[in-house]
Design a protein around this motif. Structure first.
Motif, PDB file in Angstrom:
ATOM      1  N   PRO A   1       0.798  -1.529  -0.080  1.00 17.25           N
ATOM      2  CA  PRO A   1       0.151   0.151   0.065  1.00 17.25           C
ATOM      3  C   PRO A   1       0.777   1.338  -0.065  1.00 17.25           C
ATOM      4  CG  PRO A   1      -0.740  -1.536   1.641  1.00 17.25           C
ATOM      5  CD  PRO A   1       0.602  -2.070   1.287  1.00 17.25           C
ATOM      6  N   TRP A   2       2.280   1.305  -0.189  1.00 15.39           N
ATOM      7  CA  TRP A   2       2.876   2.404   0.026  1.00 15.39           C
ATOM      8  C   TRP A   2       3.937   2.296  -1.163  1.00 15.39           C
ATOM      9  CZ3 TRP A   2       2.799  -1.426   3.707  1.00 15.39           C
ATOM     10  CH2 TRP A   2       1.897  -1.249   4.676  1.00 15.39           C
ATOM     11  N   PRO A   3       4.480   3.621  -1.459  1.00 15.31           N
ATOM     12  CA  PRO A   3       5.867   3.582  -2.284  1.00 15.31           C
ATOM     13  C   PRO A   3       7.000   3.082  -1.183  1.00 15.31           C
ATOM     14  CG  PRO A   3       5.040   5.865  -1.881  1.00 15.31           C
ATOM     15  CD  PRO A   3       3.920   4.726  -1.364  1.00 15.31           C
ATOM     16  N   ILE A   4       8.088   2.620  -1.715  1.00 16.82           N
ATOM     17  CA  ILE A   4       9.071   2.273  -0.798  1.00 16.82           C
ATOM     18  C   ILE A   4       9.610   3.270   0.178  1.00 16.82           C
ATOM     19  CG2 ILE A   4      11.609   1.607  -0.812  1.00 16.82           C
ATOM     20  CD1 ILE A   4       9.869  -0.818  -0.803  1.00 16.82           C
ATOM     21  N   SER A   5       9.487   4.537  -0.309  1.00 12.99           N
ATOM     22  CA  SER A   5       9.915   5.832   0.376  1.00 12.99           C
ATOM     23  C   SER A   5       8.864   5.796   1.697  1.00 12.99           C
ATOM     24  CB  SER A   5      10.098   6.908  -0.415  1.00 12.99           C
ATOM     25  OG  SER A   5       8.731   7.125  -1.112  1.00 12.99           O
ATOM     26  N   LYS A   6       7.852   5.531   1.499  1.00  9.80           N
ATOM     27  CA  LYS A   6       7.001   5.646   2.523  1.00  9.80           C
ATOM     28  C   LYS A   6       6.360   4.418   3.434  1.00  9.80           C
ATOM     29  CE  LYS A   6       6.021  10.021   1.204  1.00  9.80           C
ATOM     30  NZ  LYS A   6       6.562  11.145   2.184  1.00  9.80           N
ATOM     31  N   LEU A   7       7.351   3.457   3.288  1.00 11.02           N
ATOM     32  CA  LEU A   7       7.392   2.153   3.966  1.00 11.02           C
ATOM     33  C   LEU A   7       7.295   2.475   5.494  1.00 11.02           C
ATOM     34  CD1 LEU A   7       7.246  -0.995   3.337  1.00 11.02           C
ATOM     35  CD2 LEU A   7       9.618  -0.722   4.272  1.00 11.02           C
ATOM     36  N   PRO A   8       6.013   1.823   6.366  1.00 10.54           N
ATOM     37  CA  PRO A   8       6.220   2.123   7.774  1.00 10.54           C
ATOM     38  C   PRO A   8       7.392   1.628   8.297  1.00 10.54           C
ATOM     39  CG  PRO A   8       4.105   1.022   7.128  1.00 10.54           C
ATOM     40  CD  PRO A   8       5.202   1.045   5.756  1.00 10.54           C
ATOM     41  N   ASN A   9       7.971   2.266   9.560  1.00  9.63           N
ATOM     42  CA  ASN A   9       8.903   2.172  10.191  1.00  9.63           C
ATOM     43  C   ASN A   9       8.585   0.883  10.902  1.00  9.63           C
ATOM     44  OD1 ASN A   9      10.502   3.734   8.950  1.00  9.63           O
ATOM     45  ND2 ASN A   9       9.998   5.499  10.222  1.00  9.63           N
ATOM     46  N   ILE A  10       7.393   0.567  11.401  1.00  8.19           N
ATOM     47  CA  ILE A  10       6.994  -0.525  12.276  1.00  8.19           C
ATOM     48  C   ILE A  10       6.447  -1.760  11.368  1.00  8.19           C
ATOM     49  CG2 ILE A  10       5.552  -1.012  14.449  1.00  8.19           C
ATOM     50  CD1 ILE A  10       5.666   2.056  14.901  1.00  8.19           C
ATOM     51  N   PHE A  11       7.029  -2.748  11.748  1.00  6.95           N
ATOM     52  CA  PHE A  11       6.448  -4.050  11.129  1.00  6.95           C
ATOM     53  C   PHE A  11       4.944  -4.236  11.243  1.00  6.95           C
ATOM     54  CE2 PHE A  11       5.238  -8.637  11.592  1.00  6.95           C
ATOM     55  CZ  PHE A  11       5.630  -9.037  10.307  1.00  6.95           C
ATOM     56  N   THR A  12       4.551  -4.140  12.440  1.00  5.92           N
ATOM     57  CA  THR A  12       3.191  -4.525  12.837  1.00  5.92           C
ATOM     58  C   THR A  12       2.176  -3.473  11.769  1.00  5.92           C
ATOM     59  OG1 THR A  12       3.499  -4.984  15.007  1.00  5.92           O
ATOM     60  CG2 THR A  12       1.325  -4.345  14.516  1.00  5.92           C
ATOM     61  N   GLN A  13       2.292  -2.352  11.498  1.00  4.29           N
ATOM     62  CA  GLN A  13       1.523  -1.404  10.769  1.00  4.29           C
ATOM     63  C   GLN A  13       1.667  -2.026   9.186  1.00  4.29           C
ATOM     64  OE1 GLN A  13       2.855   2.748  10.520  1.00  4.29           O
ATOM     65  NE2 GLN A  13       1.456   3.158   9.024  1.00  4.29           N
ATOM     66  N   PHE A  14       2.876  -2.359   8.828  1.00  4.03           N
ATOM     67  CA  PHE A  14       3.173  -2.988   7.623  1.00  4.03           C
ATOM     68  C   PHE A  14       2.261  -4.328   7.540  1.00  4.03           C
ATOM     69  CE2 PHE A  14       5.378  -6.619   5.707  1.00  4.03           C
ATOM     70  CZ  PHE A  14       5.214  -6.163   3.958  1.00  4.03           C
TER      71      PHE A  14
END
Length: 476
Positions: free
Chosen positions: A145-158
């Motif tokens: 759901p995100w471009p790589i530059s906006k990847l969440p910093n927390i795995f749980t959100q990912f």
């Protein structure tokens, strides 16, 4: 009509099933020329004096390449083998064979993308195009759901957001025929063995969790045995923190690391198992672990060269020691801390270490010994038979407290961990026979009253086992 020549460059994807670059090349109806390059950088020493790849990795890799060649031959094709600098070799082949396109897997990490950029720079003026395909993760990079530059910093959100919206793509079918036509005088290349590369052939240790054998066939056999023959998937969540034997976890990581088996294939086998046998928290947990692997690949892409720096993804300054004498004791399993030493001895003698062992060994090196964490990452890079760049370096970033993790560090209390996961001391005694006569209550801290002894004087040691590098009361 003359068919154009197209290279399919195999990298960390040494299989024929679910292989998008190969499938796309076949669809283009050209003359397919499969290629594997043994990168000369793999034998170069890193700053800790170890080559990038050690003997266990090389053995597994070369077995996998050898089988890939045989599988290609059965389809009427061949595998060209070269050793050297990939950018030079590919440019040379483009000239000699009039290559129009190079199909290959897209690397998730900076080392690989830098190489791809250099190859593209060299072949474009020669009239060839480099075509890369993201196909080594469960989720496609374009589907999250995100471009790589906006990847969440927390795995749980990912995990939560991806699970809601991303579907695993279908598997590419294994080809039944590949057209390869090479000039009669063209040199195919001889696949070396470990001793040809200056290494001793690894000797199988009976204590090893598994007799790892490289290649697509062995990977598929292990998958089938773990899930279907031995019906172990249903208990995976309960056994995954084990430390002895083949069956506490899937042990698929080595075949995943070299792409001998596709993560998507594992996923669809899980789905089939859930439909035909049982769906529970254990079947979900193996999928969960594949998601962690995915996340690390995406994090590696986002962080680029920061992943390999001491300041890490967070670019956080650390005060660490470059004490090679202490580091040497850690890597040899001679710290006098049984749980750490047992794990390091297993790693050194088999090329494998459990996930629990990796976390504890890393935490001890960084937080208890205060040694440069990149040294530990480089040592694992050399030793692990299942070394994966993204997973290894992301995990070390996490432990060192410089990864994109909400916690400041991943500290493990060694004695507490040892008693929790090796309560009877069976794992320690397996790898440290010097302690085999100690009762479970003492085996994890056999000489807890001994002061720090960096000189390892015999009167302060138990038999041939060294005294502790730091006092046990650090954790007790």
């Amino acid at each position: 009509m003359v068919k154009s020549n197209k290279i399919v460059w195999f990298r960390d994807d040494l299989r024929l099933h679910d292989h998008e670059p190969l499938s796309k090349a076949i669809e283009s109806e050209g003359n397919i020329i499969p290629l594997f390059i043994f990168d000369s950088e793999w034998l170069e020493e890193s700053e800790i004096g170890e080559p990038r790849k050690g003997a266990f990795q090389l053995q597994f890799l070369l077995e996998s390449v050898k089988e890939l060649r045989q599988n290609l031959k059965e389809l009427g094709s061949e595998l060209i083998f070269r050793q050297g600098n990939p950018e030079v070799i590919i440019a040379d082949l483009v000239k000699k064979l009039r290559i129009s396109e190079i199909y290959t897997a897209e690397s998730p990490h900076f080392r690989g993308t830098r190489l791809e950029a250099e190859i593209e720079k060299r072949v474009w003026p020669l009239g060839a195009e480099l075509k890369t395909f993201w196909h080594q993760s469960l989720y496609h990079v374009n589907d999250i759901p995100w471009p790589i530059s906006k990847l969440p910093n927390i795995f749980t959100q990912f995990r939560k957001e991806s699970e809601k919206s991303v579907e695993v793509r279908n598997i590419y079918e294994t080809p039944n025929k590949i057209d390869t036509d090479l000039p009669s005088e063209f040199e195919i290349g001889v696949i070396p063995v470990v001793v040809d590369l200056g290494f001793k052939r690894p000797v199988y240790d009976e204590r090893s969790v598994l007799k790892f054998r490289g290649g697509e066939k062995a990977g598929l056999e292990r998958l089938n045995k773990y899930i279907w023959e031995d019906d172990l998937l249903k208990n995976y969540k309960n056994t995954r923190n084990g430390m002895i034997g083949a069956d506490y976890s899937s042990k698929l990581s080595a075949w995943l690391a070299y792409g001998c088996i596709s993560p998507k294939l594992i996923y669809w086998e899980i789905k089939k198992y859930e439909k035909e046998r049982v769906k529970n928290s254990s079947t979900y947990w193996l999928f969960f672990e594949l998601l962690w692997r995915d996340y690390f690949q995406f994090v590696a892409r986002k962080s680029a060269d920061k992943l390999f720096e001491v300041s890490g993804i967070k670019q956080k300054e650390l005060s660490l020691n470059n004490d090679f004498e202490v580091f040497d004791k850690w890597k040899k399993g001679e710290t006098g801390i049984p749980f750490i030493d047992a794990n390091m001895r297993e790693l050194n003698q088999t090329g494998f270490i459990s996930n629990r062992g990796r976390q504890n060994a890393a935490s001890f090196l960084v937080h208890d010994l205060n040694i440069n964490w990149t040294w530990g990452a480089l040592y694992f890079e050399n030793r692990l038979i299942d070394y994966d760049t993204s997973s290894n370096w992301c995990n070390w970033n996490y432990v060192a407290g410089v990864g994109n993790d909400p916690r400041e560090d991943r500290y493990f209390n060694t004695i507490s961990q040892a008693k929790t996961y090796d309560g009877k001391g069976e794992f320690v005694k397996l790898w440290i026979p010097e302690l085999r006569d100690f009762p479970p209550s003492e085996v994890h801290h056999p000489n807890n009253n001994v002061i720090i002894n960096h000189n390892n004087d015999s009167e302060n040691s138990i038999g041939n086992y060294p005294s502790p590098i730091i006092p046990f009361n650090t954790w007790l």
